[in-house]
Design a protein around this motif. Structure first.
Motif, PDB file in Angstrom:
ATOM      1  N   ARG A 138       8.661   2.555   0.503  1.00 26.48           N
ATOM      2  CA  ARG A 138       9.916   1.814   0.412  1.00 26.48           C
ATOM      3  C   ARG A 138      10.049   0.803   1.555  1.00 26.48           C
ATOM      4  O   ARG A 138      10.405  -0.361   1.332  1.00 26.48           O
ATOM      5  CB  ARG A 138      11.106   2.785   0.433  1.00 26.48           C
ATOM      6  N   ARG A 139       9.751   1.217   2.764  1.00 26.20           N
ATOM      7  CA  ARG A 139       9.919   0.326   3.920  1.00 26.20           C
ATOM      8  C   ARG A 139       8.934  -0.829   3.887  1.00 26.20           C
ATOM      9  O   ARG A 139       9.278  -1.967   4.212  1.00 26.20           O
ATOM     10  CB  ARG A 139       9.788   1.117   5.216  1.00 26.20           C
ATOM     11  N   VAL A 140       7.689  -0.543   3.490  1.00 23.68           N
ATOM     12  CA  VAL A 140       6.708  -1.625   3.401  1.00 23.68           C
ATOM     13  C   VAL A 140       7.095  -2.597   2.294  1.00 23.68           C
ATOM     14  O   VAL A 140       6.954  -3.816   2.431  1.00 23.68           O
ATOM     15  CB  VAL A 140       5.294  -1.059   3.172  1.00 23.68           C
ATOM     16  N   LEU A 141       7.605  -2.081   1.180  1.00 25.89           N
ATOM     17  CA  LEU A 141       8.053  -2.941   0.092  1.00 25.89           C
ATOM     18  C   LEU A 141       9.176  -3.861   0.558  1.00 25.89           C
ATOM     19  O   LEU A 141       9.166  -5.064   0.270  1.00 25.89           O
ATOM     20  CB  LEU A 141       8.534  -2.077  -1.076  1.00 25.89           C
ATOM     21  N   GLN A 142      10.138  -3.322   1.282  1.00 23.28           N
ATOM     22  CA  GLN A 142      11.300  -4.107   1.699  1.00 23.28           C
ATOM     23  C   GLN A 142      10.941  -5.209   2.681  1.00 23.28           C
ATOM     24  O   GLN A 142      11.570  -6.265   2.679  1.00 23.28           O
ATOM     25  CB  GLN A 142      12.346  -3.177   2.321  1.00 23.28           C
ATOM     26  N   VAL A 143       9.931  -4.984   3.499  1.00 26.72           N
ATOM     27  CA  VAL A 143       9.595  -5.957   4.539  1.00 26.72           C
ATOM     28  C   VAL A 143       8.428  -6.852   4.133  1.00 26.72           C
ATOM     29  O   VAL A 143       8.466  -8.072   4.329  1.00 26.72           O
ATOM     30  CB  VAL A 143       9.274  -5.241   5.865  1.00 26.72           C
ATOM     31  N   MET A 144       7.380  -6.268   3.548  1.00 23.67           N
ATOM     32  CA  MET A 144       6.157  -7.015   3.269  1.00 23.67           C
ATOM     33  C   MET A 144       6.033  -7.502   1.826  1.00 23.67           C
ATOM     34  O   MET A 144       5.242  -8.383   1.539  1.00 23.67           O
ATOM     35  CB  MET A 144       4.940  -6.156   3.612  1.00 23.67           C
ATOM     36  N   GLY A 145       6.806  -6.905   0.901  1.00 23.63           N
ATOM     37  CA  GLY A 145       6.761  -7.342  -0.482  1.00 23.63           C
ATOM     38  C   GLY A 145       5.891  -6.457  -1.362  1.00 23.63           C
ATOM     39  O   GLY A 145       5.047  -5.691  -0.896  1.00 23.63           O
ATOM     40  N   ARG A 146       6.086  -6.575  -2.661  1.00 29.56           N
ATOM     41  CA  ARG A 146       5.406  -5.712  -3.635  1.00 29.56           C
ATOM     42  C   ARG A 146       3.896  -5.961  -3.725  1.00 29.56           C
ATOM     43  O   ARG A 146       3.130  -4.998  -3.892  1.00 29.56           O
ATOM     44  CB  ARG A 146       6.049  -5.884  -5.017  1.00 29.56           C
ATOM     45  N   PRO A 147       3.402  -7.203  -3.656  1.00 26.64           N
ATOM     46  CA  PRO A 147       1.950  -7.399  -3.782  1.00 26.64           C
ATOM     47  C   PRO A 147       1.135  -6.601  -2.776  1.00 26.64           C
ATOM     48  O   PRO A 147       0.102  -6.018  -3.136  1.00 26.64           O
ATOM     49  CB  PRO A 147       1.789  -8.913  -3.563  1.00 26.64           C
ATOM     50  N   LEU A 151      -1.512  -3.534  -3.567  1.00 26.86           N
ATOM     51  CA  LEU A 151      -2.878  -3.578  -3.062  1.00 26.86           C
ATOM     52  C   LEU A 151      -3.242  -2.278  -2.356  1.00 26.86           C
ATOM     53  O   LEU A 151      -4.319  -1.705  -2.585  1.00 26.86           O
ATOM     54  CB  LEU A 151      -3.041  -4.758  -2.103  1.00 26.86           C
ATOM     55  N   MET A 152      -2.348  -1.780  -1.521  1.00 22.58           N
ATOM     56  CA  MET A 152      -2.637  -0.560  -0.781  1.00 22.58           C
ATOM     57  C   MET A 152      -2.605   0.671  -1.678  1.00 22.58           C
ATOM     58  O   MET A 152      -3.288   1.663  -1.404  1.00 22.58           O
ATOM     59  CB  MET A 152      -1.644  -0.402   0.378  1.00 22.58           C
ATOM     60  N   LEU A 153      -1.852   0.627  -2.758  1.00 21.82           N
ATOM     61  CA  LEU A 153      -1.892   1.722  -3.729  1.00 21.82           C
ATOM     62  C   LEU A 153      -3.256   1.786  -4.401  1.00 21.82           C
ATOM     63  O   LEU A 153      -3.769   2.877  -4.688  1.00 21.82           O
ATOM     64  CB  LEU A 153      -0.791   1.547  -4.771  1.00 21.82           C
ATOM     65  N   GLU A 154      -3.847   0.620  -4.639  1.00 23.83           N
ATOM     66  CA  GLU A 154      -5.207   0.593  -5.189  1.00 23.83           C
ATOM     67  C   GLU A 154      -6.204   1.175  -4.199  1.00 23.83           C
ATOM     68  O   GLU A 154      -7.133   1.897  -4.582  1.00 23.83           O
ATOM     69  CB  GLU A 154      -5.590  -0.846  -5.546  1.00 23.83           C
ATOM     70  N   VAL A 155      -6.014   0.879  -2.922  1.00 23.89           N
ATOM     71  CA  VAL A 155      -6.880   1.450  -1.891  1.00 23.89           C
ATOM     72  C   VAL A 155      -6.728   2.968  -1.857  1.00 23.89           C
ATOM     73  O   VAL A 155      -7.709   3.710  -1.757  1.00 23.89           O
ATOM     74  CB  VAL A 155      -6.545   0.840  -0.514  1.00 23.89           C
ATOM     75  N   ASP A 156      -5.486   3.448  -1.945  1.00 19.54           N
ATOM     76  CA  ASP A 156      -5.234   4.888  -1.934  1.00 19.54           C
ATOM     77  C   ASP A 156      -5.895   5.574  -3.130  1.00 19.54           C
ATOM     78  O   ASP A 156      -6.450   6.669  -2.997  1.00 19.54           O
ATOM     79  CB  ASP A 156      -3.733   5.164  -1.947  1.00 19.54           C
ATOM     80  N   ARG A 181       4.364   4.237  -7.941  1.00 19.58           N
ATOM     81  CA  ARG A 181       4.720   2.952  -8.554  1.00 19.58           C
ATOM     82  C   ARG A 181       6.034   3.063  -9.324  1.00 19.58           C
ATOM     83  O   ARG A 181       6.865   2.146  -9.289  1.00 19.58           O
ATOM     84  CB  ARG A 181       3.600   2.481  -9.478  1.00 19.58           C
ATOM     85  N   LYS A 182       6.213   4.173 -10.025  1.00 14.95           N
ATOM     86  CA  LYS A 182       7.448   4.348 -10.791  1.00 14.95           C
ATOM     87  C   LYS A 182       8.655   4.399  -9.869  1.00 14.95           C
ATOM     88  O   LYS A 182       9.714   3.858 -10.197  1.00 14.95           O
ATOM     89  CB  LYS A 182       7.358   5.626 -11.631  1.00 14.95           C
ATOM     90  N   ARG A 183       8.507   5.036  -8.739  1.00 14.54           N
ATOM     91  CA  ARG A 183       9.609   5.069  -7.774  1.00 14.54           C
ATOM     92  C   ARG A 183       9.901   3.684  -7.226  1.00 14.54           C
ATOM     93  O   ARG A 183      11.059   3.307  -7.033  1.00 14.54           O
ATOM     94  CB  ARG A 183       9.271   6.021  -6.628  1.00 14.54           C
ATOM     95  N   LEU A 184       8.847   2.931  -6.959  1.00 11.91           N
ATOM     96  CA  LEU A 184       9.037   1.584  -6.429  1.00 11.91           C
ATOM     97  C   LEU A 184       9.698   0.677  -7.457  1.00 11.91           C
ATOM     98  O   LEU A 184      10.433  -0.253  -7.089  1.00 11.91           O
ATOM     99  CB  LEU A 184       7.685   0.998  -6.007  1.00 11.91           C
ATOM    100  N   ASP A 185       9.453   0.929  -8.738  1.00  8.20           N
ATOM    101  CA  ASP A 185      10.047   0.106  -9.787  1.00  8.20           C
ATOM    102  C   ASP A 185      11.566   0.245  -9.835  1.00  8.20           C
ATOM    103  O   ASP A 185      12.252  -0.625 -10.388  1.00  8.20           O
ATOM    104  CB  ASP A 185       9.463   0.480 -11.155  1.00  8.20           C
ATOM    105  N   THR A 186      12.087   1.340  -9.296  1.00  6.48           N
ATOM    106  CA  THR A 186      13.539   1.557  -9.316  1.00  6.48           C
ATOM    107  C   THR A 186      14.246   0.929  -8.116  1.00  6.48           C
ATOM    108  O   THR A 186      15.469   0.961  -8.039  1.00  6.48           O
ATOM    109  CB  THR A 186      13.846   3.073  -9.317  1.00  6.48           C
TER     110      THR A 186
END
Length: 227
Positions: A138-147, A151-156, A181-186
């Motif tokens: 959540r924090r990375v999404l809010q500051v750095m953006g979804r792309p 990318l890091m989810l693919e790495v994980d 990803r589903k959580r981030l979509d909300t």
């Protein structure tokens, strides 16, 4: 591997997230984040040079936030673990007293209590760390953006598939990428991003004067000073 350059970028990211900047040092693993005596440490190995630039930035951003989440939450977690470990001991003592037998006889209740303690410890850590991963996303999404998060989810996902043996236990401590990803979509990123960006413009009092001077010399640092 330029540790000074990595340290400068880490300071930039820490200021952007509004968290304490970790100390960067040389290590053997590609990247290892840990808290030592209450201080965040980021160990960088030579293999980090082989990581693509975008993944490097994502890894550093997540490490900075992860260290802050662990450092600020480990006291409560340690207290909860202390209470959890006492449960099987108390249960065993009550049973032994009621039956009028010494606590060390027979051996099977001790073995069961020990197994319950170990299982409870791992389960508690897994639940705690999974919650940290969700907050990290959540924090990375809010500051750095979804792309960058995607990318890091693919790495994980790639690292999850490569784990073998006891390393697969780590998969139990990290939620699946699909669920994350589903959580981030909300999440509505615009509101959270604005709050995070405004927070990042506040002075980062964890930075030393030398670190602030180095940060001001960067483009990002000059942008912060302008506000």
């Amino acid at each position: 591997m330029d540790l000074a350059q990595i340290s400068t970028r880490t300071e930039e990211l820490a200021a952007r997230f509004g968290v304490r900047s970790p100390r960067v040092e040389s290590g053997t693993a590609c990247l290892r984040a840990r808290v030592r005596k209450g201080k965040p440490i980021l160990a960088i190995g030579a293999a980090f040079d082989d990581v693509p630039a975008a993944e490097q930035d994502g890894a550093l951003a997540r490490a900075v936030v992860l260290l802050d989440l662990i450092r600020t939450g480990q006291t409560k977690f340690s207290f909860a673990i202390g209470l959890l470990l006492q449960v099987p001991i108390v249960v065993l003592a009550v049973v032994a007293i009621n039956r009028g037998v010494p606590l060390w006889q027979p051996i099977w209740p001790l073995a069961v209590a020990l197994m319950l303690a170990v299982f409870g410890l791992f389960a508690a850590f897994a639940v705690w760390y999974r919650s940290i991963v969700y907050r990290l996303d959540r924090r990375v999404l809010q500051v750095m953006g979804r792309p960058l998060v995607d990318l890091m989810l693919e790495v994980d996902a790639r690292e999850r598939a490569q784990r073998r043996g006891l390393g697969m236990l780590g998969n139990l401590c990290v939620p699946g990428e699909t669920r994350r990803r589903k959580r981030l979509d909300t999440i509505v990123p615009n509101r959270g991003a604005r709050r995070s960006i405004l927070a990042s413009r506040k002075p980062n009092y964890w930075l030393s004067e030398h670190q602030r001077n180095r940060l001001r010399s960067t483009t990002f640092g000059r942008d912060l000073d302008a506000h």
